[in-house]
Design a protein around this motif. Structure first.
Motif, PDB file in Angstrom:
ATOM      1  N   GLY A 219       0.792  -1.101  -0.005  1.00 14.29           N
ATOM      2  CA  GLY A 219       0.031  -0.097   0.217  1.00 14.29           C
ATOM      3  C   GLY A 219       1.003   1.178  -0.081  1.00 14.29           C
ATOM      4  O   GLY A 219       0.294   2.413  -0.366  1.00 14.29           O
ATOM      5  N   ASP A 220       2.265   1.272   0.570  1.00 13.16           N
ATOM      6  CA  ASP A 220       3.048   2.344   0.434  1.00 13.16           C
ATOM      7  C   ASP A 220       4.447   2.274  -0.077  1.00 13.16           C
ATOM      8  O   ASP A 220       5.064   1.358   0.632  1.00 13.16           O
ATOM      9  CB  ASP A 220       2.916   2.894   1.651  1.00 13.16           C
ATOM     10  N   GLY A 221       4.755   2.451  -1.147  1.00 13.06           N
ATOM     11  CA  GLY A 221       5.964   2.032  -1.863  1.00 13.06           C
ATOM     12  C   GLY A 221       7.239   2.758  -0.913  1.00 13.06           C
ATOM     13  O   GLY A 221       8.294   2.196  -1.023  1.00 13.06           O
ATOM     14  N   ASN A 222       6.904   3.889   0.159  1.00  7.51           N
ATOM     15  CA  ASN A 222       8.072   4.149   0.899  1.00  7.51           C
ATOM     16  C   ASN A 222       8.090   3.644   2.193  1.00  7.51           C
ATOM     17  O   ASN A 222       8.749   3.957   3.024  1.00  7.51           O
ATOM     18  CB  ASN A 222       7.828   5.751   0.729  1.00  7.51           C
TER      19      ASN A 222
ATOM     20  N   GLU B 137      -0.321   1.705  -8.435  1.00  5.26           N
ATOM     21  CA  GLU B 137       0.658   1.332  -9.674  1.00  5.26           C
ATOM     22  C   GLU B 137       1.735   2.007  -9.665  1.00  5.26           C
ATOM     23  O   GLU B 137       2.347   2.312 -10.842  1.00  5.26           O
ATOM     24  CB  GLU B 137      -0.565   1.720 -11.154  1.00  5.26           C
ATOM     25  N   GLY B 138       2.334   2.509  -8.615  1.00  5.30           N
ATOM     26  CA  GLY B 138       3.556   3.125  -8.841  1.00  5.30           C
ATOM     27  C   GLY B 138       3.576   4.722  -8.964  1.00  5.30           C
ATOM     28  O   GLY B 138       4.773   5.170  -9.410  1.00  5.30           O
ATOM     29  N   THR B 139       2.369   5.078  -9.143  1.00  2.00           N
ATOM     30  CA  THR B 139       2.207   6.828  -9.588  1.00  2.00           C
ATOM     31  C   THR B 139       2.375   7.395  -8.426  1.00  2.00           C
ATOM     32  O   THR B 139       1.640   7.406  -7.515  1.00  2.00           O
ATOM     33  CB  THR B 139       1.051   7.121 -10.422  1.00  2.00           C
ATOM     34  N   PRO B 140       3.393   8.536  -8.330  1.00  6.80           N
ATOM     35  CA  PRO B 140       3.452   9.209  -7.158  1.00  6.80           C
ATOM     36  C   PRO B 140       2.120  10.167  -6.709  1.00  6.80           C
ATOM     37  O   PRO B 140       1.535  10.711  -7.841  1.00  6.80           O
ATOM     38  CB  PRO B 140       4.659  10.399  -7.267  1.00  6.80           C
ATOM     39  N   GLN B 141       1.695  10.186  -5.545  1.00  6.89           N
ATOM     40  CA  GLN B 141       0.698  10.986  -5.168  1.00  6.89           C
ATOM     41  C   GLN B 141       1.096  12.340  -4.459  1.00  6.89           C
ATOM     42  O   GLN B 141       1.932  12.393  -3.593  1.00  6.89           O
ATOM     43  CB  GLN B 141      -0.117  10.370  -4.425  1.00  6.89           C
ATOM     44  N   VAL B 142       0.647  13.457  -4.980  1.00  6.23           N
ATOM     45  CA  VAL B 142       0.846  14.900  -4.457  1.00  6.23           C
ATOM     46  C   VAL B 142      -0.368  15.528  -4.124  1.00  6.23           C
ATOM     47  O   VAL B 142      -1.382  15.542  -4.529  1.00  6.23           O
ATOM     48  CB  VAL B 142       1.736  15.448  -5.523  1.00  6.23           C
ATOM     49  N   GLY B 143      -0.023  16.639  -3.114  1.00  5.79           N
ATOM     50  CA  GLY B 143      -1.094  17.611  -2.599  1.00  5.79           C
ATOM     51  C   GLY B 143      -0.950  18.856  -3.375  1.00  5.79           C
ATOM     52  O   GLY B 143       0.111  19.118  -3.438  1.00  5.79           O
ATOM     53  N   PHE B 144      -1.753  19.299  -3.645  1.00  2.03           N
ATOM     54  CA  PHE B 144      -2.177  20.651  -4.577  1.00  2.03           C
ATOM     55  C   PHE B 144      -2.990  21.734  -3.715  1.00  2.03           C
ATOM     56  O   PHE B 144      -3.779  21.127  -3.094  1.00  2.03           O
ATOM     57  CB  PHE B 144      -2.305  20.449  -5.992  1.00  2.03           C
TER      58      PHE B 144
END
Length: 405
Positions: A36-39, A49-56
């Motif tokens: 659930g968390d690549g980090n 799917e490995g796409t970074p999630q960012v807050g805007f």
């Protein structure tokens, strides 16, 4: 014994298979839980799917004060030099040095004896002039009927009337001389021209002072209110006027705040009174004058202060959180913007000042842009991301492995 020894290898093999199977299941379960968390954290990271999630944050134009922090120096609201208006010897000093005095208060007493004598003489001259005038008037009145009867010549009547008019003029001259003498007598008591704090006395009792002397014998300064002369560069003033002329800014009437030399804030706010119409050729600055209340006398003339005030309001500025602005090796401000296809776009912006926890961006962004403020360290220009509003919690998908693993 033989049967017991033949069954031991079989038991050992079954035990080894069970240990291997348990270790494999545990490894798969750990891998499924960490997916659930690549980090390896529960915070914002990579998606399924490995796409970074960012807050805007979605930026919009807002009205932002154009705050100026300029150096200034205090000056007295009113200053008056005390000088004698008649010559004489100082007989008494009637004030406390460094204290407060009020307008009209007597500060020094000059020896009045010569001026009292001058007043007495002027009064005697006025009385003599009146007596001569009355005698001339009486003579003219008596000559008038005699002249009609031709008992006296017409020339004698003309001379009598002329003497009466000269008597009137002499009385007026004597009256003016008396008023002058009385004024000089009053000037032997040197008054305070304004109310305020007086300096030390520059003359002592027994000193000789003269009328209209160039040296002051004391100085009075009114310190409440007090002025602050602020220096602003002509370049900044020109840029401000251009912004006002273009419509990108509107005048502001915000109060002026002061920061003292020790870094503390002055407790009272002031207002800008006027701006000079000329530029100082030696410094290239324009002087703005602000007025502040000073009831406790904390501000003294000549003190250096820093004035903080808003000269205008920028109506086209955009506020961006500090976390969303970074600097490139050349020192230019840059931001990451989420494009329409959810790909990162890096933009160079103009951000020369801050307001609170935000950068004030005046160029490089448009209303409605999605500026990345969370996860900026994990993205690069052109990268596909999963944008979510800043501050929203990370949604972690449940593992897809077998239940109980």
């Amino acid at each position: 014994m033989a049967g017991r020894s033949s069954s031991s290898p079989s038991i050992a093999r079954r035990f080894s298979r069970a240990v291997f199977a348990g270790a494999t299941i545990a490894t798969l379960a750990l891998a499924g839980c960490s997916g659930g968390d690549g980090n390896g954290r529960g915070g914002r990271g990579r998606g399924d799917e490995g796409t970074p999630q960012v807050g805007f944050v979605v930026v919009q134009q807002s009205q932002v004060p154009i705050v100026s922090e300029l150096n200034g120096r205090t000056s007295a609201y009113e200053v008056s030099d005390v000088r004698p208006q008649v010559s004489g010897v100082i007989r008494a000093r009637l004030f406390t040095e460094g204290g407060m005095v009020r307008a009209g208060q007597t500060l020094y007493q000059i020896d009045p004896a010569p001026f009292q004598a001058a007043v007495a003489q002027a009064r005697a001259n006025l009385a003599a002039a009146r007596a001569n005038r009355d005698a001339a008037r009486t003579r003219a009145q008596r000559y008038a009927p005699l002249a009609r009867m031709e008992a006296v010549s017409q020339q004698d009547l003309t001379d009598a009337e002329s003497a009466a008019r000269q008597g009137d003029a002499a009385v007026q001259q004597a009256r003016a001389a008396l008023e002058t003498a009385e004024i000089n007598l009053r000037y032997t008591r040197v008054p305070a021209p304004i109310s305020g704090r007086i300096s030390r006395s520059l003359v002592t009792v027994g000193a000789l002072v003269t009328a209209n002397q160039t040296e002051a014998i004391a100085t009075i300064q009114r310190l409440d209110p007090i002025y602050v002369d602020i220096q602003q560069s002509s370049t900044d003033l020109l840029a401000l006027r251009r912004a006002l002329a273009s419509g990108g800014a509107v005048p502001a009437s915000a109060a002026v705040r002061l920061k003292l030399q020790d870094g503390s804030d002055y407790g009272y706010a002031g207002t800008v009174q006027f701006s000079e119409v000329t530029v100082d050729p030696s410094t290239g600055t324009v002087t703005l004058r602000a007025q502040f209340p000073n009831p406790q006398g904390l501000l003294l003339p000549g003190m250096f202060v820093q004035a903080i005030f808003a000269q205008a309001i920028d109506t086209r500025a955009i506020l961006v959180p500090e976390a969303g602005v970074s600097r490139d090796p050349r020192g230019n401000a840059t931001v990451f913007v989420v494009g329409r296809d959810n790909r990162i776009v890096q933009r160079t912006v103009t951000a020369d000042r801050t307001q609170g926890t935000n950068w004030v961006v005046t160029a490089g962004l448009n209303p409605g842009d999605r500026v990345v403020t969370e996860g900026t360290a994990r993205v690069r220009p052109g990268q596909l991301v999963q944008p979510v509003p800043a501050g929203s919690s990370q949604r972690v998908a449940p593992p897809t492995g077998r239940r109980g693993g």
